[in-house]
Design a protein around this motif. Sequence first.
Motif, PDB file in Angstrom:
ATOM      1  N   UNK A   1       0.832  -1.204   0.000  1.00 37.21           N
ATOM      2  CA  UNK A   1       0.000   0.000   0.000  1.00 37.21           C
ATOM      3  C   UNK A   1       0.867   1.255   0.000  1.00 37.21           C
ATOM      4  N   UNK A   2       2.018   1.187   0.669  1.00 36.84           N
ATOM      5  CA  UNK A   2       2.923   2.343   0.699  1.00 36.84           C
ATOM      6  C   UNK A   2       3.487   2.638  -0.681  1.00 36.84           C
ATOM      7  N   UNK A   3       3.683   1.600  -1.518  1.00 32.63           N
ATOM      8  CA  UNK A   3       4.190   1.842  -2.870  1.00 32.63           C
ATOM      9  C   UNK A   3       3.193   2.643  -3.703  1.00 32.63           C
ATOM     10  N   UNK A   4       1.919   2.544  -3.373  1.00 31.96           N
ATOM     11  CA  UNK A   4       0.910   3.275  -4.144  1.00 31.96           C
ATOM     12  C   UNK A   4       0.782   4.716  -3.674  1.00 31.96           C
ATOM     13  N   UNK A   5       1.116   4.957  -2.401  1.00 32.27           N
ATOM     14  CA  UNK A   5       0.983   6.318  -1.871  1.00 32.27           C
ATOM     15  C   UNK A   5       2.232   7.156  -2.108  1.00 32.27           C
ATOM     16  N   UNK A   6       3.404   6.522  -2.057  1.00 29.71           N
ATOM     17  CA  UNK A   6       4.654   7.272  -2.144  1.00 29.71           C
ATOM     18  C   UNK A   6       4.885   7.774  -3.570  1.00 29.71           C
ATOM     19  N   UNK A   7       5.440   8.979  -3.674  1.00 26.90           N
ATOM     20  CA  UNK A   7       5.766   9.571  -4.967  1.00 26.90           C
ATOM     21  C   UNK A   7       7.249   9.470  -5.277  1.00 26.90           C
ATOM     22  N   UNK A   8       8.066   9.356  -4.245  1.00 22.80           N
ATOM     23  CA  UNK A   8       9.514   9.281  -4.437  1.00 22.80           C
ATOM     24  C   UNK A   8      10.062   8.123  -3.604  1.00 22.80           C
ATOM     25  N   UNK A   9      11.218   7.578  -3.990  1.00 23.36           N
ATOM     26  CA  UNK A   9      11.790   6.456  -3.222  1.00 23.36           C
ATOM     27  C   UNK A   9      12.022   6.782  -1.762  1.00 23.36           C
ATOM     28  N   UNK A  10      12.474   8.015  -1.466  1.00 23.27           N
ATOM     29  CA  UNK A  10      12.728   8.349  -0.064  1.00 23.27           C
ATOM     30  C   UNK A  10      11.430   8.394   0.737  1.00 23.27           C
ATOM     31  N   UNK A  11      10.313   8.791   0.095  1.00 26.70           N
ATOM     32  CA  UNK A  11       9.029   8.758   0.770  1.00 26.70           C
ATOM     33  C   UNK A  11       8.620   7.326   1.098  1.00 26.70           C
ATOM     34  N   UNK A  12       8.873   6.422   0.144  1.00 26.50           N
ATOM     35  CA  UNK A  12       8.520   5.023   0.386  1.00 26.50           C
ATOM     36  C   UNK A  12       9.342   4.436   1.525  1.00 26.50           C
ATOM     37  N   UNK A  13      10.641   4.688   1.527  1.00 22.34           N
ATOM     38  CA  UNK A  13      11.497   4.162   2.596  1.00 22.34           C
ATOM     39  C   UNK A  13      11.038   4.685   3.953  1.00 22.34           C
ATOM     40  N   UNK A  14      10.731   5.968   4.022  1.00 22.52           N
ATOM     41  CA  UNK A  14      10.269   6.543   5.284  1.00 22.52           C
ATOM     42  C   UNK A  14       8.957   5.907   5.730  1.00 22.52           C
ATOM     43  N   UNK A  15       8.045   5.657   4.774  1.00 18.20           N
ATOM     44  CA  UNK A  15       6.760   5.046   5.110  1.00 18.20           C
ATOM     45  C   UNK A  15       6.948   3.618   5.606  1.00 18.20           C
ATOM     46  N   UNK A  16       7.853   2.878   4.980  1.00 15.39           N
ATOM     47  CA  UNK A  16       8.111   1.499   5.419  1.00 15.39           C
ATOM     48  C   UNK A  16       8.671   1.483   6.838  1.00 15.39           C
ATOM     49  N   UNK A  17       9.608   2.357   7.112  1.00 16.41           N
ATOM     50  CA  UNK A  17      10.184   2.383   8.457  1.00 16.41           C
ATOM     51  C   UNK A  17       9.168   2.862   9.489  1.00 16.41           C
TER      52      UNK A  17
ATOM     53  N   UNK B   1      20.334  -4.901  10.300  1.00 16.79           N
ATOM     54  CA  UNK B   1      20.267  -5.908   9.244  1.00 16.79           C
ATOM     55  C   UNK B   1      19.151  -5.645   8.249  1.00 16.79           C
ATOM     56  N   UNK B   2      18.077  -5.014   8.695  1.00 16.65           N
ATOM     57  CA  UNK B   2      16.966  -4.688   7.788  1.00 16.65           C
ATOM     58  C   UNK B   2      17.264  -3.476   6.930  1.00 16.65           C
ATOM     59  N   UNK B   3      18.184  -2.652   7.373  1.00 18.17           N
ATOM     60  CA  UNK B   3      18.425  -1.365   6.715  1.00 18.17           C
ATOM     61  C   UNK B   3      18.664  -1.483   5.206  1.00 18.17           C
ATOM     62  N   UNK B   4      19.499  -2.422   4.720  1.00 17.99           N
ATOM     63  CA  UNK B   4      19.744  -2.445   3.269  1.00 17.99           C
ATOM     64  C   UNK B   4      18.656  -3.129   2.442  1.00 17.99           C
ATOM     65  N   UNK B   5      17.686  -3.795   3.071  1.00 10.83           N
ATOM     66  CA  UNK B   5      16.736  -4.597   2.288  1.00 10.83           C
ATOM     67  C   UNK B   5      15.287  -4.185   2.477  1.00 10.83           C
ATOM     68  N   UNK B   6      14.940  -3.590   3.613  1.00 10.03           N
ATOM     69  CA  UNK B   6      13.525  -3.369   3.901  1.00 10.03           C
ATOM     70  C   UNK B   6      12.922  -2.294   3.012  1.00 10.03           C
ATOM     71  N   UNK B   7      13.732  -1.373   2.508  1.00 11.83           N
ATOM     72  CA  UNK B   7      13.203  -0.289   1.695  1.00 11.83           C
ATOM     73  C   UNK B   7      13.354  -0.490   0.204  1.00 11.83           C
ATOM     74  N   UNK B   8      13.652  -1.702  -0.244  1.00 16.39           N
ATOM     75  CA  UNK B   8      13.786  -1.977  -1.673  1.00 16.39           C
ATOM     76  C   UNK B   8      12.390  -2.159  -2.270  1.00 16.39           C
ATOM     77  N   UNK B   9      11.962  -1.193  -3.041  1.00  6.25           N
ATOM     78  CA  UNK B   9      10.589  -1.178  -3.519  1.00  6.25           C
ATOM     79  C   UNK B   9      10.287  -2.358  -4.438  1.00  6.25           C
TER      80      UNK B   9
END
Length: 516
Positions: free
Chosen positions: A373-389, A504-512
Amino acid sequence: MTPGDRSVPPSPDDDAEPARQRGGTVTAEAAPEQDADQPGETERTILLPRISTDPVDDLVERVRPRLGRAVDALQVAAALEADGHTDRTAQVEYGYSDVFRLASEVFWRMGPPSPVDDQAGPSEATGTHRWDGLRTIAHGPLYLLPGAAFPAVLAVVGRPGLVLGLVMAGTLGWVYSGVAAYSAYRLLGLRRPGSASRVLRMAALTGPLLGVLLGAVMLPHHGLPLAVMMVCQLAYQMASTLLVFYRRESWLAVAMLPALLSGVAYLVVGGPALRRSAVTVAAVCVLATLAAALWAARPAAGAEEPAPRHPLWPEASMLLGVAGYGLCSAGLLFHAQAPYLDRLDVVVGAVPLFLSMGFVEWRTSRFPAAAIAATRRARRPDEFVAEVWRTVGRDVAACLAVPAVLGAALLAGLAHAKMLSAAGTVMTVAHVALAGAYYLAFLLTGRGRYGWLCLSIALVVALHVGVGALLGAAPLLGQHGSVFVDTSLYLGSIVLLQALFALGLLPVIGQVRHYR
């Protein structure tokens, strides 16, 4: 000129169908009319616009009708291979090294099942999803059911033998059941439910046999009661794994209810007669649970499976990771709990964690849908990463809040019984923090980061024991220092573990790409 950029005159052999198959649109655009004195230049030209669709997206849409409810990436891989996809086509047409990596990408892009795929009506589907959530949350109390017989078993076996038997049988059962469940889920993903059933039934039968071997080793030193306890412990762990796999949690609760009641009766009333009764009833209930599990796992009559295209041996590294993670998780719990099995105020600090583990599982299962759902709301990659975290942060807070409430109730009960101690309070807080760590661990296992999990757990256990040895408070090393110091070190190690898991999640959790 790119393959998707075509500008050609019309001809009988060139129509728009290939473009439509790739998801593009075809529009006719008139070229400027030529002068009449230029023969052959008066016809219109059809311009096909640039088509830039991801071929993997097209593949997703082609396989979605069949695999809308895929269990895992291996089920997708089996379907792709059945359609003729090979490692070469994965490399040439899609840019992935093999079919399995391509299948993983397809699986993640498919996202959760669409409501339209549900053949049940809306009200029925909603009820089913609601029950699935409650069923998962109920895993916590189910994990705690055998603990009701623990005081009676402790009185029969004795503390030294019980500690050793609990650690040995519990660790083996943790690892063995985890590997069996992982293998069964992989086979189920390959559309081989019969093979998954055979794996689980074989594990359920061989698990108690391993307990017999362990009991035979311990028999000369600690007697028959400990040997029987180890067999029953392994039998219960394997039986509960099967019943949870086949969603028969209600069977597990019914089978273990007499053990719960008899254990509570002994704890409240006491006495040799009730002690023998509680131990006997618990053993019979474990056997009944194992029989119910074997019945639930029986293969369906007349079911046919596709011929196996790939054995499980390519998954050997992942199976080793699962086994290593189970071993480390058991060590994380047992190394802190085992020295204090005779301290009720300390050992009950794990109760809030066990009761809330089902809630942790449920929150973990909701994370992929929230990320999609965050991928549909976010407009930029940094927005998506912030939403996931932010989602991870909310879930961790929820996974801490539930055991915190349970822990507060537990501490209030201990205080009312005049059994509350500083060490018991710290141990309870440590297990509350461990619930948040397990949520992060489940996210890491979903991304196959077993190596990071094992290294992180091994590091914090080593630090706990090592610093405790320097301060003279390491019970595992035979030291008899302050229990408060040792439990405080354990709490610090759990907080450090949370930080390591988040790292450990840092490099993988925000990969859209994982959520498209």
